[in-house]
Design a protein around this motif. Structure first.
Motif, PDB file in Angstrom:
ATOM      1  N   PRO A 229      36.298  38.032  31.844  1.00 33.72           N
ATOM      2  CA  PRO A 229      35.668  38.499  30.972  1.00 33.72           C
ATOM      3  C   PRO A 229      38.229  39.523  30.680  1.00 33.72           C
ATOM      4  N   LEU A 230      38.752  39.658  31.812  1.00 36.43           N
ATOM      5  CA  LEU A 230      40.008  40.408  32.308  1.00 36.43           C
ATOM      6  C   LEU A 230      40.572  39.527  31.518  1.00 36.43           C
ATOM      7  N   ARG A 231      40.513  37.951  32.198  1.00 42.06           N
ATOM      8  CA  ARG A 231      41.934  37.167  31.555  1.00 42.06           C
ATOM      9  C   ARG A 231      41.274  36.694  30.412  1.00 42.06           C
ATOM     10  N   PHE A 232      40.274  36.433  30.037  1.00 44.99           N
ATOM     11  CA  PHE A 232      39.995  35.050  28.281  1.00 44.99           C
ATOM     12  C   PHE A 232      39.426  36.512  27.638  1.00 44.99           C
TER      13      PHE A 232
ATOM     14  N   ARG B 129      28.352  36.196  26.380  1.00 42.54           N
ATOM     15  CA  ARG B 129      28.751  34.486  27.056  1.00 42.54           C
ATOM     16  C   ARG B 129      28.932  34.797  28.268  1.00 42.54           C
ATOM     17  N   VAL B 130      29.159  35.491  29.290  1.00 44.48           N
ATOM     18  CA  VAL B 130      29.435  35.680  30.213  1.00 44.48           C
ATOM     19  C   VAL B 130      28.496  35.233  31.020  1.00 44.48           C
ATOM     20  N   LEU B 131      27.088  35.047  30.594  1.00 41.11           N
ATOM     21  CA  LEU B 131      25.688  34.340  31.127  1.00 41.11           C
ATOM     22  C   LEU B 131      25.556  33.151  31.330  1.00 41.11           C
ATOM     23  N   ALA B 132      25.911  32.722  29.769  1.00 43.13           N
ATOM     24  CA  ALA B 132      26.285  31.500  29.283  1.00 43.13           C
ATOM     25  C   ALA B 132      27.117  30.668  29.936  1.00 43.13           C
ATOM     26  N   LEU B 133      28.215  31.216  30.352  1.00 42.05           N
ATOM     27  CA  LEU B 133      29.175  30.568  30.558  1.00 42.05           C
ATOM     28  C   LEU B 133      28.796  29.959  32.779  1.00 42.05           C
ATOM     29  N   ALA B 134      27.999  31.503  33.692  1.00 38.87           N
ATOM     30  CA  ALA B 134      27.939  31.197  34.522  1.00 38.87           C
ATOM     31  C   ALA B 134      26.896  29.918  34.658  1.00 38.87           C
TER      32      ALA B 134
ATOM     33  N   GLY C  96      26.497  38.057  35.646  1.00 36.71           N
ATOM     34  CA  GLY C  96      26.785  39.183  34.488  1.00 36.71           C
ATOM     35  C   GLY C  96      26.397  40.338  34.799  1.00 36.71           C
ATOM     36  N   LEU C  97      26.211  40.123  36.336  1.00 39.61           N
ATOM     37  CA  LEU C  97      26.617  42.314  36.724  1.00 39.61           C
ATOM     38  C   LEU C  97      27.788  41.704  37.428  1.00 39.61           C
ATOM     39  N   ALA C  98      28.843  40.785  37.481  1.00 33.00           N
ATOM     40  CA  ALA C  98      29.790  41.360  37.965  1.00 33.00           C
ATOM     41  C   ALA C  98      30.479  41.820  36.738  1.00 33.00           C
TER      42      ALA C  98
END
Length: 198
Positions: free
Chosen positions: A119-122, A130-135, A168-170
Motif C-alpha cells: 500500500p505504501l508503494r502502490f 485489496r491487500v487481503l484479496a492480493l494476498a 491484512g494485519l501488516a
C-alpha cells in the motif's frame, strides 16, 4: 557437493541462513535505488526504494520455504483440504501448542511484507480489502503450485486464510503512512472551491 548445495537451498535452516547473509545486499539495493531515483528527481525516493526491496526481501524466503519438497515429493499425489479451520484444529490437537503456534505465526508472516509495503508503494492497493484479496490470490497460486508439483505438502484453505490475514494485519500496521503515499497524483486530490466573486 550435492548434499552441500541441498543443505543451503533445500532446507529451512539453509533458507534462513541465506536470508541473513543477503541482508547487507538488500540494504545496498535500497541505497542504490534511492540514490538513482533521487538523481532522477523522484519524490520520496528512499521510501519507494525501501518498499520495493522490502516486498521482495520479506516475501521470497517465506515462499521459498513453503515450496520446499517433502520427503515423498513426486511419489505421493497432492492433497487438498477445503474445510476451513479443520487443519488448524488438527495441528493444535496433534502437534501441541508450540508446534501449532510456530505453524500459525509462520503462515501469518508469508505475505506480511507484501501487506505492509504494497500500500505504501502502490496507491491502488492502499486498502485493507485489496491487500487481503492480493494476498489471498498469491496464496492460492502457491497452494496450487504445491499440489500440481506434488511436493508432498497439503494444499489447505487454512493456509490461504492465514496468509491473507497476516498481510491484512501488516497493512493495518502501515496504514498511518498511506495518506502521504508518494505516487498519489496531486491533481487527483480534492481542490478547494473558488471563493465567491473571484
Amino acid at each position: 557437493m550435492v548434499k552441500g548445495w541441498h543443505g543451503w537451498f533445500g532446507t529451512f535452516n539453509g533458507v534462513v541462513l541465506i536470508t541473513v547473509i543477503v541482508l547487507p545486499l538488500a540494504v545496498l539495493a535500497v541505497w542504490a535505488l534511492a540514490r538513482r531515483r533521487r538523481a532522477a528527481g523522484t519524490t520520496s525516493a528512499w521510501r519507494t526504494s525501501l518498499a520495493d526491496v522490502g516486498i521482495v526481501y520479506g516475501t521470497i524466503p517465506w515462499v521459498w520455504m513453503i515450496m520446499l519438497p517433502g520427503d515423498q515429493a513426486g511419489a505421493v499425489p497432492g492433497r487438498v483440504t477445503v474445510v476451513p479451520l479443520r487443519d488448524l484444529f488438527t495441528i493444535f490437537s496433534d502437534g501441541g501448542p508450540l508446534t501449532a503456534t510456530v505453524q500459525v505465526v509462520g503462515n501469518l508472516l508469508v505475505f506480511a511484507a507484501l501487506g505492509f509495503f504494497a500500500p505504501l508503494r502502490f496507491p491502488a492497493l492502499a486498502s485493507v480489502p485489496r491487500v487481503l484479496a492480493l494476498a489471498a490470490g498469491c496464496s492460492v497460486l502457491v497452494e496450487t503450485a504445491q499440489y500440481v508439483l506434488r511436493l508432498d505438502r497439503v494444499s489447505s484453505v487454512d493456509d490461504v486464510l492465514l496468509n491473507a490475514a497476516g498481510a491484512g494485519l501488516a497493512a493495518l500496521a502501515s496504514r498511518r503512512w498511506w495518506r502521504d503515499t508518494p505516487d498519489t497524483p496531486t491533481d487527483r486530490r480534492p481542490q478547494p472551491a473558488p471563493a465567491a466573486g473571484c
